[in-house]
Structure formats: structure tokens, C-alpha cells
Design a protein around this motif. Structure first.
Motif, PDB file in Angstrom:
ATOM      1  N   ILE A 104       5.396  13.580   4.126  1.00  0.00           N
ATOM      2  CA  ILE A 104       4.756  12.698   3.144  1.00  0.00           C
ATOM      3  C   ILE A 104       5.625  11.476   2.876  1.00  0.00           C
ATOM      4  CG2 ILE A 104       3.855  12.526   0.812  1.00  0.00           C
ATOM      5  CD1 ILE A 104       3.279  15.426   0.847  1.00  0.00           C
ATOM      6  N   TYR A 105       6.932  11.689   2.714  1.00  0.00           N
ATOM      7  CA  TYR A 105       7.824  10.546   2.465  1.00  0.00           C
ATOM      8  C   TYR A 105       7.789   9.574   3.635  1.00  0.00           C
ATOM      9  CZ  TYR A 105       9.876  13.558  -1.127  1.00  0.00           C
ATOM     10  OH  TYR A 105      10.086  14.380  -2.185  1.00  0.00           O
ATOM     11  N   ALA A 111       4.654   7.630   3.612  1.00  0.00           N
ATOM     12  CA  ALA A 111       4.651   6.677   2.495  1.00  0.00           C
ATOM     13  C   ALA A 111       5.464   5.438   2.838  1.00  0.00           C
ATOM     14  CB  ALA A 111       5.215   7.348   1.239  1.00  0.00           C
ATOM     15  N   ILE A 112       6.676   5.662   3.364  1.00  0.00           N
ATOM     16  CA  ILE A 112       7.543   4.526   3.681  1.00  0.00           C
ATOM     17  C   ILE A 112       6.966   3.704   4.820  1.00  0.00           C
ATOM     18  CG2 ILE A 112       9.805   3.946   4.640  1.00  0.00           C
ATOM     19  CD1 ILE A 112      10.980   6.019   2.865  1.00  0.00           C
ATOM     20  N   ASN A 143      -2.255  27.640  -9.871  1.00  0.00           N
ATOM     21  CA  ASN A 143      -2.230  26.996  -8.557  1.00  0.00           C
ATOM     22  C   ASN A 143      -3.147  27.823  -7.668  1.00  0.00           C
ATOM     23  OD1 ASN A 143      -1.652  26.268  -5.892  1.00  0.00           O
ATOM     24  ND2 ASN A 143       0.416  25.645  -6.420  1.00  0.00           N
ATOM     25  N   ARG A 178       8.426  18.293   2.251  1.00  0.00           N
ATOM     26  CA  ARG A 178       7.611  17.127   1.948  1.00  0.00           C
ATOM     27  C   ARG A 178       8.028  15.917   2.757  1.00  0.00           C
ATOM     28  NH1 ARG A 178       9.075  18.538  -3.603  1.00  0.00           N
ATOM     29  NH2 ARG A 178       7.506  19.982  -4.391  1.00  0.00           N
ATOM     30  N   ASN A 205       3.289  -4.392   3.864  1.00  0.00           N
ATOM     31  CA  ASN A 205       4.048  -5.584   3.502  1.00  0.00           C
ATOM     32  C   ASN A 205       4.370  -6.462   4.697  1.00  0.00           C
ATOM     33  OD1 ASN A 205       4.449  -5.525   0.575  1.00  0.00           O
ATOM     34  ND2 ASN A 205       5.402  -3.552   0.987  1.00  0.00           N
ATOM     35  N   LEU A 260       3.445 -10.405   5.348  1.00  0.00           N
ATOM     36  CA  LEU A 260       4.466 -11.390   5.637  1.00  0.00           C
ATOM     37  C   LEU A 260       4.221 -12.094   6.971  1.00  0.00           C
ATOM     38  CD1 LEU A 260       7.621  -9.436   4.466  1.00  0.00           C
ATOM     39  CD2 LEU A 260       6.727 -11.536   3.474  1.00  0.00           C
ATOM     40  N   PRO A 317      -4.711  27.474  -4.577  1.00  0.00           N
ATOM     41  CA  PRO A 317      -4.482  27.834  -3.168  1.00  0.00           C
ATOM     42  C   PRO A 317      -3.414  28.897  -3.009  1.00  0.00           C
ATOM     43  CG  PRO A 317      -4.540  25.469  -3.424  1.00  0.00           C
ATOM     44  CD  PRO A 317      -4.508  26.039  -4.792  1.00  0.00           C
ATOM     45  N   PHE A 361      11.084 -15.145   5.743  1.00  0.00           N
ATOM     46  CA  PHE A 361      10.056 -14.146   5.968  1.00  0.00           C
ATOM     47  C   PHE A 361      10.459 -13.192   7.101  1.00  0.00           C
ATOM     48  CE2 PHE A 361       5.836 -15.601   3.964  1.00  0.00           C
ATOM     49  CZ  PHE A 361       6.488 -16.104   2.871  1.00  0.00           C
ATOM     50  N   LEU A 395      12.875 -10.693   5.933  1.00  0.00           N
ATOM     51  CA  LEU A 395      12.229  -9.650   5.137  1.00  0.00           C
ATOM     52  C   LEU A 395      11.527  -8.635   6.037  1.00  0.00           C
ATOM     53  CD1 LEU A 395      10.684 -11.518   2.078  1.00  0.00           C
ATOM     54  CD2 LEU A 395      12.562  -9.893   2.100  1.00  0.00           C
ATOM     55  N   ILE A 448       9.396  23.498  -0.357  1.00  0.00           N
ATOM     56  CA  ILE A 448       8.254  22.935   0.350  1.00  0.00           C
ATOM     57  C   ILE A 448       8.718  21.715   1.106  1.00  0.00           C
ATOM     58  CG2 ILE A 448       5.922  22.121   0.071  1.00  0.00           C
ATOM     59  CD1 ILE A 448       6.068  23.284  -2.769  1.00  0.00           C
ATOM     60  N   PHE A 506       3.977   1.739   3.430  1.00  0.00           N
ATOM     61  CA  PHE A 506       4.466   0.675   2.538  1.00  0.00           C
ATOM     62  C   PHE A 506       4.999  -0.493   3.363  1.00  0.00           C
ATOM     63  CE2 PHE A 506       6.284  -1.032  -1.217  1.00  0.00           C
ATOM     64  CZ  PHE A 506       7.591  -1.414  -0.951  1.00  0.00           C
TER      65      PHE A 506
END
Lengths: 62, 792
Positions: free
Chosen positions: B168-169, B172-173, B118, B165, B180, B184, B120, B204, B207, B163, B176
Motif C-alpha cells: 500500500i505504501y 501510494a508513493i 472486524n 502494508r 505530480n 510538472l 472479515p 521543474f 522537482l 500485517i 503521488f
């Protein structure tokens, strides 16, 4: 067109699978080091010399 | 004849060079590594980087303690009986060849299954089979090729840092969901009244609602928490309008879809959160890049003297290169750079830099000494227990004890402006919302959310840190290493520059020395040299290099009186070295710097130093005098007065025979007259003056004069670039002011459109992070541009 309900639901499930996989791979630590893989990719593989040596030995024995 | 460079490590090969396979090596160690790599067909190591290796250290017996099961257990990460996994910190990893060699470790020994580097973090994770190779052998193997792992048993006990994260999650969510939801809501954009579209609308919408729930509850969580905390303490921070905007969007959209009155604004909502979080990621990456540069890659011009165990020769090396087990010489007034064990000498360490306690601590041979202490009683030898943590030293440097407070800084301006900013935004949102409420309810809602979202105080929060941070990095690359960002601001405000003479405007190299007096025998010279070894004064260092022979005689009763001289007892002789005044002699009419030698009460002679001024000094002073008042303070006699008067512009002050306290008082006196003073010294006898001045810079010529009270270190080779550095500091402040104006203009224009009802929330959502990114980009590009123009 009622098929839309089914289509939407299936694609939704597939999309959800992808996001779950993404989160799992991040949790696994795959993306912690973004630099080393970029260097590692460029290393050359060594030409395997073992086969040549084996062939030579066979020639000598025969 | 030019010196040859070692094929392995790139160091200069001097007399003890070794030739092997037609290539030069600086020592047997490097030659052995080359042999090992060559035999195992790993010689393309050398193709990847020129002279990529490091010199391996002595390893026999060093790692026997790893045979002990209990100790090995602490270090090993995983062990199932047959295979073990261990994660090492290898500080010598520095290039792509290092990665290559370490990942091909299995070729050197079949017992190693895999190894992953690794880069870095400079870590190597090695998986090996217990039966074929032991932990100790793995470590010895790595050391033999120059990659000694740093094994610190104490830190092995601490639990691994998790770490974080979450960001990042969250991104991402949010991303995402954003994608979407946009898909829609696409049909809804057309506003057609089609049978099939209407049939699926509720589905729709449901959703979309479902997708935005995790966005609001998880991804946007931090903004709500921060706003709530701020409100609890009665502070309105910038997260308040953002949280309000998100909540307004969410509830309004939910209301619309459940009462079938509209489509809602879920696309704007998720887009807003997504772009905001992206901005945060960008900010985080840049900060960690800057601090990584500072901690690991930037120039930290502190040198330490390492003693080669084979021939007792002294080498000056940079602190990065200290390895565990190195024998270091710490002279009088030098700082211990790493934790280690005392070997010889009388340690009287002043830890005031670390603890604030000025009472020095005595340590005996065998005691552990900690980094950060200043040796105050002669020279000591120590063995390094680990490598230097540059971050520890920089942390020491930034210690609160040494921070200089300034009232009218950019930071305080930022704080004041941000207080008013939020209140004004909320007021505008409320007023324009009420106004539109009586005209058209829909537009009112649009206006309120747009106002809350478009207002971005990003310039306030981001431009100053980014501008200063980038400048700090650029300066570091150009060998001007500053303590922190406040220094740049202080530099832009100075009016007077004060220079020390010896070691600052004179150079320690190429000094002409001649001797007058009774000739000293070889053993007497060695005795003198032994006394000199303990001192870090520039003159002592020059004389030490100049005198021939060894310097390993034991000294007792060593004493250095700063600015005057040294004394010590060697064998039967009592030696004193110093200025004429120190030795009690009559002040002769002098034109040069002298060091007199007195042995057992009898003056034997004197060394005459012919001052060599740095090249380009006159031009430098001419350039600086256009904008600044100059002064020179010297601890020497007035012999140089005429030379200096020629170099300096008329009217500049030149003071001689200044003791360290005199220098401090002079600076203080200037400051009382409301002058902002920048002081340049060698960091040794002017530590007090450097601390007192608004900006204190130590000029380094590879000497260990790390004085935490100084604000910056300038490499002697870059001394002539001084006017450029000062100019750049001023220009940085200008850039920050421009970015404030830019952001203010942007906000005004955005507000106009928002209040007049012409700004849809989704456009506002996209524009807001774009504005932060553009401010940051502008500031970064501008600082890069001005420094490229001046420094290259």
C-alpha cells in the motif's frame, strides 16, 4: 513571475503533508478492515425514549 | 403439519419447542437470548437478518479460570488499571446482525464502554471498565447471547502477526509521484520556446527528478530484488526486463535533464511503476478473496455427530458448527475434526494423514487428541477444545503425501514458455536498439525501453491461477468441493469413470428395510443398536437410524471388518452383524442386501435392504456414456446385476463381490492400459481405490468420511450435475489456452509498434498493466459465463 518558485514550494509542502498523513493513517490500521464500516454505516439509531420517560415522570409529579 | 422454525436461530423446532411472546423457539437457550435482546430493546437484531442467532452453550462454571489474574493477563491486550481492552475471536459472527449486536454490547451491560467488530477476521475488540465488569463476566455475557469467544491460551502467547502494508505504501508513493510529475511535465509537452517556460525549466526538471527518486528506490524495490535473486541463481525471470526498463528510463532521463538535452521520461517511469504495482494489488486482493472464500465460506460437507448432553440424542451437524465444549461422537474409521479431550471409548488413532506414521496411537480418557487422526477401534466420545479450523483441514488435505504428480500439466508448459520468453525479449531489445542506434539515437532509446516494457508474459503467470481459482470457487458454491487446482486439470483429461455401488449410486435415505427372523426384544434391539453406533458403514448408519430405542450400552471387543461385518460384546451377549459369508453361513441365492444378526452364536434373523438408486441415475449414465467408458464395482453380491445392466450402456463392466483391494487393483489395471480413471466412492471402503485413481471423488450425504486421499467431495444432492462439472473442467482448459493465444497476439502487435519506433514509453507503460488486467478479466468473466450457462 518569480512568484512561481514560492507557489511551487508551498504547494509541494502541503502535498507532502498529505502523503505523510496518509501513511500515518494506514499505519494506524484504519484501512485494515474495509468491510465492517460499510455495514456499520447502515445501522439505524434508536429513537431515544429516555426523554419521554422523563417527561412522563415530571407530569406525574406535578 | 410443517415444522416451525425457531425465531432466533432458524433451526427446526421439534418436540421440545418453546413458545414465548407468540414466537416459536427451538430451545430454552434461544428463548433466553430473545428475552435478553427484547428487554434491552435490541430486538431490531431480528430485523436485520432472518433468524440470525446461534444456540448458546452451557456456561455455568466454564469460565471460572478467567478470574485468575495471570491467565486473564495473557488474553487482555491493554490494561491501565481502570479500563481494559481485549480482542476476541468470535467464530459465530456470520452476518450483519452479529456486528450490530456485538457493537451494541454496551446496552446489555453498562460496564462495556465500546466494542468494535472486524467482520472479515471475525474479531471483536471490547473496551470495558475493570470496576464495573470483569473479563469473565464479559465472556459470559457474550456467550449468553450466542457469541461465545474462542479463547485459546496457547495462541495468546504468540506475538501478533504484523500485517504487511508495504505494498500500500509503495502504491501510494508511486501514485503521488506519478500525479505530480505529470503536472510538472505538462508545460514541456507543448515544446514551445517561450521565455518564462524556459526560465523555470531547470526548476521543474529538478522537482521531477526529486519525485522519481523515492519511486525508483522504494516503490520499485521489489522488482530489483527479485531480478537480482533470479540472476544470482542463473534464472531469467520476468522481473529482469522490467527492472532493466526502469533503470534505463531513470538513468537516461537523469542524463537528459542534467545536460539540458531534454525533458526526460520521468512521467513514463513513475507511471510504469504505479500501474505495475496496481496490477500487483489487484492480484493480491483476488487471491486473498479466493482463499477467504475457501477457508471460511465455501461448502465443506463434512458432518460430525454431536451428542446433546441433556438427552443423549445424536445430531448430525456440519463441522463449522462445532463449538468449544461440544461432545462429539467419532465412529470407527471417522476422522477427528478438532483438537479435543478423550472422554470415553478405546481410542486407537491412526495419524498417517498428519504425520505419515501408520502405527496407531492409543489414547485414554482424559488425554488430549489432535485433529486429523482416524479412529480405528470402535466409537469414542470426545469433548471439543476449539472450533474447527477449516484451513487446517484443507491444509491437511493438500498435504504433499497426497499430491498426484502429472508431467504434462499446464504448469510445466508455463514454466517452459517463460524461460524462453525473457531471453527472446532481451534479444529483440538489443537487436532493435543497435539497429536504430545507427539511424537515430533518440529513437533507439525509445525503442529499447518500449520493447522492454511492452512485453508482458502476464498471461503465462496469471491466467492459469485465476481461471482455476475462480473455477474452484464456483464449484465450491455448487457443492463440488475440490482439493486444489490440479484436480480440475486432471478431470479434463479422464477417459473412464468407475462407480462404487453402495452409498454412491444408491442413496442412504429412503431405504426400505424389512426384518425376517426371530423377533428381538427391546433390550436386544438396543444392544444391536449400540454395536451399530460405532460403525460408519452406510448400511450400519441406515440400520442405526431405523432401529428404535437407545444405544448407550457399553461395548467391549468391538471389531469392524471392512466389507464384511461387525462384532462386539454387550453385557453378556456377543453380537455379530454382517454378511452371510462373515457369519459363516451358506450363500443363499440372493436378490437383495442382507445384514444378518447373530447373538451368542445363534443367528436370530436378517434385515433386508431394498436398494434405492438415486433419481435420474439412468439418464446420468446415458449422458456420461457418450464420452466416457463406465464401470461399476460393488462389494455386494450379484443380486443387482440385472437392474444395473438395464441402467448402464451395453459393454460396461459390472463387477461384484469386490473387496477394497480388488477395487484398487482394478483401477491400477486400467491405468496400466494408459487410461485416465475417475473414481466415485463413499470414501470409506474405497479409500485406497480413490487414492490410486487419477481423480477420486467421495460422494457425501452428510457423513463424516473425510479421507484426505480423495481429490474432491461431491454433495449427494448434486450428483446429477456430474456431466456439467466435467464439461466445465474441460472448458476451463480451453479458456486458458485462448488467453495464451490472446496474450501472444497482443505481444506481437505491441512488439511491432515498439520496434518500428512508433511506441512512446509512456503509452507502453500504460498498456502493460492494462494487458495483465485484461487477461485476468477475460479469464474471470469467461469462467463465470460458462458456469452460469451450464449450472443455472
Amino acid at each position: 513571475m518569480n512568484i512561481i518558485f514560492l507557489l511551487m514550494s508551498v504547494s509541494l509542502i502541503i502535498a507532502l503533508i498529505f502523503i505523510v498523513l496518509f501513511i500515518k493513517s494506514v499505519k494506524n490500521g484504519q484501512y485494515d478492515d474495509l468491510y465492517t464500516p460499510s455495514v456499520r454505516m447502515l445501522f439505524d439509531d434508536e429513537i431515544v425514549k429516555e426523554n419521554d420517560k422523563k417527561d412522563e415522570k415530571e407530569l406525574i409529579n406535578n | 403439519m410443517p415444522k416451525e422454525i425457531c425465531y432466533h436461530c432458524g433451526a427446526e423446532c421439534n418436540n421440545d419447542k418453546v413458545i414465548f411472546d407468540g414466537k416459536p423457539f427451538c430451545c430454552n437457550g434461544c428463548k433466553t437470548v430473545y428475552e435478553i435482546l427484547n428487554q434491552n430493546e435490541l430486538s431490531c437484531y431480528y430485523d436485520l437478518d432472518q433468524s440470525p442467532g446461534t444456540i448458546p452453550t452451557e456456561i455455568k462454571g466454564k469460565y471460572d479460570y478467567l478470574d485468575n489474574e495471570e491467565i486473564a493477563e495473557k488474553i487482555i491486550e491493554f490494561n491501565d488499571g481502570t479500563t481494559s481492552v481485549v480482542n476476541f475471536f468470535v467464530p459465530s459472527i456470520h452476518c450483519s446482525s452479529c456486528i450490530w449486536v456485538l457493537e451494541n454490547l454496551d446496552r446489555l451491560n453498562k460496564g462495556v464502554r465500546t466494542s468494535i467488530v472486524n467482520f472479515p477476521k471475525k474479531e471483536a475488540r471490547i473496551t470495558f471498565k475493570n470496576e464495573e465488569i470483569s473479563l469473565k463476566q464479559v465472556v459470559e455475557l457474550m456467550t449468553s447471547i450466542g457469541y461465545e469467544p474462542n479463547i485459546n491460551l496457547e495462541s495468546a502467547e504468540k506475538s501478533k502477526l504484523k500485517i504487511d502494508r508495504t505494498l500500500i505504501y509503495q502504491v501510494a508513493i508511486a501514485g503521488f509521484a506519478f500525479g505530480n510529475i505529470m503536472l510538472l511535465s505538462f508545460p514541456g509537452y507543448f515544446e514551445l520556446d517561450e521565455f518564462w517556460l524556459n526560465r523555470f525549466k531547470p526548476f521543474f526538471h529538478l522537482l521531477m527528478f526529486g519525485f522519481s527518486i523515492p519511486v525508483v528506490t522504494y516503490s520499485a524495490r521489489d522488482y530489483f530484488i527479485s531480478a537480482y535473486k533470479g540472476l544470482k541463481h542463473g534464472i531469467l525471470n520476468i522481473d529482469v526486463p522490467i527492472s532493466l526498463g526502469i533503470l534505463v528510463l531513470f538513468f537516461r532521463s537523469s542524463y537528459e535533464i542534467f545536460t539540458h538535452t531534454g525533458q526526460g521520461y520521468f512521467d513514463s517511469l513513475s507511471g510504469l511503476v504505479f500501474f505495475l504495482l496496481l496490477g500487483k494489488v489487484f492480484q493480491q486482493k483476488t487471491y486473498s478473496f479466493l482463499s477467504f472464500e475457501r477457508d471460511y465460506k465455501s461448502y465443506f460437507p463434512i458432518a460430525i455427530t454431536r451428542i446433546d448432553p441433556k438427552d443423549n440424542s445424536h445430531h448430525s451437524i456440519a463441522v463449522h458448527n462445532i463449538e468449544q465444549g461440544d461432545r462429539l461422537l467419532i465412529r470407527n474409521e471417522e476422522i477427528v475434526p478438532v483438537d479435543g479431550i478423550m472422554i470415553s471409548g478405546n481410542a486407537l488413532l491412526d495419524y498417517s494423514f498428519v504425520t505419515g506414521e501408520s502405527l496407531p496411537v492409543t489414547k485414554k480418557s482424559g488425554d488430549k487428541i489432535f485433529a486429523g487422526g482416524k479412529q480405528t477401534n470402535g466409537a469414542i466420545e470426545m469433548e471439543a477444545l476449539q472450533t474447527v479450523t477449516q484451513s487446517y483441514l484443507t491444509q491437511l488435505w493438500s498435504n504433499d503425501i497426497f499430491s498426484k504428480t502429472t508431467d504434462k500439466s499446464i504448469k510445466s508448459l508455463t514454466d517452459r514458455m517463460s524461460k524462453y520468453f525473457t531471453i527472446i525479449i532481451l534479444a529483440i531489445a538489443l537487436i532493435s536498439g543497435l539497429y536504430w542506434f545507427f539511424i537515430d539515437k533518440n529513437t533507439a532509446f525509445n525503442v529499447v525501453t518500449a520493447v522492454l516494457i511492452i512485453a508482458c508474459p502476464c498471461a503465462l503467470a496469471l491466467s492459469a491461477p485465476f481461471a482455476f481459482g475462480n473455477m474452484l470457487r464456483i464449484f465450491g458454491k455448487n457443492k463440488f468441493y475440490l482439493k486444489n487446482t490440479d484436480v480440475i486439470e486432471n478431470i479434463s483429461r479422464i477417459k473412464t469413470m468407475v462407480f462404487d455401488k453402495t452409498g454412491t449410486i444408491t442413496t442412504n435415505k429412503n431405504t426400505d428395510i424389512s426384518y425376517e427372523g426371530e423377533k428381538l426384544s427391546a433390550s436386544e434391539t438396543e444392544e444391536v443398536k449400540s454395536v451399530l453406533r460405532s460403525s460408519n458403514h452406510p448400511l450400519s448408519r441406515i440400520l442405526f437410524e431405523y432401529l428404535p430405542g437407545n444405544s448407550d450400552k457399553t461395548i467391549t471387543d468391538f471389531k469392524e471388518i471392512l466389507g464384511k461385518g461387525l462384532q462386539g460384546k454387550v453385557g453378556d451377549h456377543f453380537i455379530r452383524l454382517g454378511s452371510a459369508g462373515f457369519l459363516g453361513m451358506k450363500d443363499e441365492k440372493k436378490l437383495n442386501t442382507y445384514i444378518f444378526i447373530e447373538m451368542d452364536g445363534k443367528v436370530k434373523g436378517k434385515y433386508i435392504f431394498h436398494n434405492v438408486y438415486r433419481k435420474g441415475l439412468k439418464e446420468l449414465f446415458k449422458e456420461l456414456s457418450k464420452n466416457y467408458r463406465l464401470a461399476i464395482l460393488s462389494g455386494d453380491n450379484a443380486g443387482e446385476k440385472e437392474t444395473l445392466e438395464k441402467i448402464l450402456p451395453p459393454g460396461s463392466e459390472i463387477l461384484f463381490n469386490q473387496k477394497p483391494e480388488d477395487k484398487l487393483n482394478y483401477i491400477d489395471h486400467l491405468q496400466k492400459e494408459k487410461e485416465q480413471v475417475m473414481m466415485f466412492g463413499d470414501g470409506l471402503n474405497d479409500a485406497g481405490a480413490l487414492a490410486q485413481s487419477n481423480v477420486g471423488i467421495a460422494i457425501s450425504e452428510n457423513i463424516n468420511v473425510f479421507s484426505p486421499a480423495c481429490d474432491g467431495i461431491l454433495d449427494a444432492g448434486r450428483f446429477n450435475d456430474l456431466p456439467k462439472f466435467v464439461k466445465l473442467s474441460k472448458q476451463t482448459i480451453t479458456i486458458i489456452k485462448i488467453s495464451f493465444i490472446l496474450s501472444f497476439t497482443y505481444n506481437l502487435i505491441g512488439m511491432y509498434f515498439a520496434v518500428s519506433g512508433n511506441l512512446s514509453p509512456i503509452i507502453a507503460a500504460i498498456l502493460m498493466p492494462i494487458s495483465s488486467i485484461s487477461v485476468v478479466t477475460f479469464v474471470t468473466l469467461a469462467t463465470n459465463y460458462i458456469s452460469k450457462r451450464l449450472l443455472n
